[in-house]
Write a protein that holds these residues in place. Structure first.
Motif, PDB file in Angstrom:
ATOM      1  N   VAL A   1      49.163 -28.640  34.602  1.00  0.00           N
ATOM      2  CA  VAL A   1      48.344 -27.452  34.825  1.00  0.00           C
ATOM      3  C   VAL A   1      47.554 -27.150  33.559  1.00  0.00           C
ATOM      4  O   VAL A   1      48.106 -27.130  32.467  1.00  0.00           O
ATOM      5  CB  VAL A   1      49.234 -26.245  35.196  1.00  0.00           C
ATOM      6  N   TYR A   2      46.247 -26.920  33.724  1.00  0.00           N
ATOM      7  CA  TYR A   2      45.364 -26.642  32.590  1.00  0.00           C
ATOM      8  C   TYR A   2      44.825 -25.224  32.661  1.00  0.00           C
ATOM      9  O   TYR A   2      44.556 -24.698  33.737  1.00  0.00           O
ATOM     10  CB  TYR A   2      44.167 -27.600  32.592  1.00  0.00           C
ATOM     11  N   THR A   3      44.618 -24.641  31.487  1.00  0.00           N
ATOM     12  CA  THR A   3      43.938 -23.349  31.391  1.00  0.00           C
ATOM     13  C   THR A   3      42.440 -23.586  31.578  1.00  0.00           C
ATOM     14  O   THR A   3      41.971 -24.732  31.617  1.00  0.00           O
ATOM     15  CB  THR A   3      44.164 -22.711  30.011  1.00  0.00           C
TER      16      THR A   3
ATOM     17  N   TYR B   1      38.344 -30.939  29.442  1.00  0.00           N
ATOM     18  CA  TYR B   1      38.740 -32.114  30.225  1.00  0.00           C
ATOM     19  C   TYR B   1      37.601 -32.642  31.091  1.00  0.00           C
ATOM     20  O   TYR B   1      37.380 -33.841  31.174  1.00  0.00           O
ATOM     21  CB  TYR B   1      39.961 -31.764  31.091  1.00  0.00           C
ATOM     22  N   ILE B   2      36.862 -31.730  31.749  1.00  0.00           N
ATOM     23  CA  ILE B   2      35.789 -32.178  32.657  1.00  0.00           C
ATOM     24  C   ILE B   2      34.422 -32.188  31.994  1.00  0.00           C
ATOM     25  O   ILE B   2      33.444 -32.644  32.583  1.00  0.00           O
ATOM     26  CB  ILE B   2      35.730 -31.343  33.955  1.00  0.00           C
ATOM     27  N   GLY B   3      34.323 -31.664  30.786  1.00  0.00           N
ATOM     28  CA  GLY B   3      33.049 -31.676  30.075  1.00  0.00           C
ATOM     29  C   GLY B   3      32.032 -30.673  30.584  1.00  0.00           C
ATOM     30  O   GLY B   3      30.829 -30.898  30.496  1.00  0.00           O
TER      31      GLY B   3
ATOM     32  N   LYS C   1      45.734 -30.839  37.206  1.00  0.00           N
ATOM     33  CA  LYS C   1      45.133 -32.082  36.722  1.00  0.00           C
ATOM     34  C   LYS C   1      44.754 -32.998  37.880  1.00  0.00           C
ATOM     35  O   LYS C   1      43.678 -33.592  37.894  1.00  0.00           O
ATOM     36  CB  LYS C   1      46.072 -32.799  35.757  1.00  0.00           C
ATOM     37  N   GLU C   2      45.614 -33.102  38.880  1.00  0.00           N
ATOM     38  CA  GLU C   2      45.339 -33.982  40.023  1.00  0.00           C
ATOM     39  C   GLU C   2      44.083 -33.529  40.784  1.00  0.00           C
ATOM     40  O   GLU C   2      43.299 -34.359  41.232  1.00  0.00           O
ATOM     41  CB  GLU C   2      46.541 -34.069  40.959  1.00  0.00           C
ATOM     42  N   ASP C   3      43.875 -32.216  40.891  1.00  0.00           N
ATOM     43  CA  ASP C   3      42.660 -31.695  41.532  1.00  0.00           C
ATOM     44  C   ASP C   3      41.425 -32.013  40.697  1.00  0.00           C
ATOM     45  O   ASP C   3      40.369 -32.339  41.231  1.00  0.00           O
ATOM     46  CB  ASP C   3      42.753 -30.181  41.739  1.00  0.00           C
TER      47      ASP C   3
END
Length: 77
Positions: free
Chosen positions: A10-12, A19-21, A56-58
């Motif tokens: 899980v990311y904030t 992570y996604i830029g 993260k998987e999403d």
């Protein structure tokens, strides 16, 4: 002594942005406005209490679902 590395699931918002830029304002705006014409859709998110989190998987699936382009083609009107 054994060190265990825990993979984050899980990311904030800030971690997701890195992570996604994409910017944090993109995440906030797209989360509030939903899908709009000519705009990139937002990655799925979850709410835990008042906190917004991204799985993260999403995020990986969201990134994989965007078209990979070799080049941009300009359309003639």
């Amino acid at each position: 002594m054994t060190h265990t590395t825990i993979e984050k699931r899980v990311y904030t918002e800030q971690e997701t942005s890195a992570y996604i830029g994409m910017s944090r304002s993109f995440l906030r705006q797209s989360r509030m406005e939903g899908l709009r014409t000519n705009r990139t859709d937002a990655p799925p998110f979850i709410k835990i209490g008042r906190s917004v989190r991204y799985l993260k998987e999403d995020l990986d699936l969201w990134l994989d679902n965007h078209t990979k382009l070799d080049h941009l083609v300009q359309e003639v009107a």
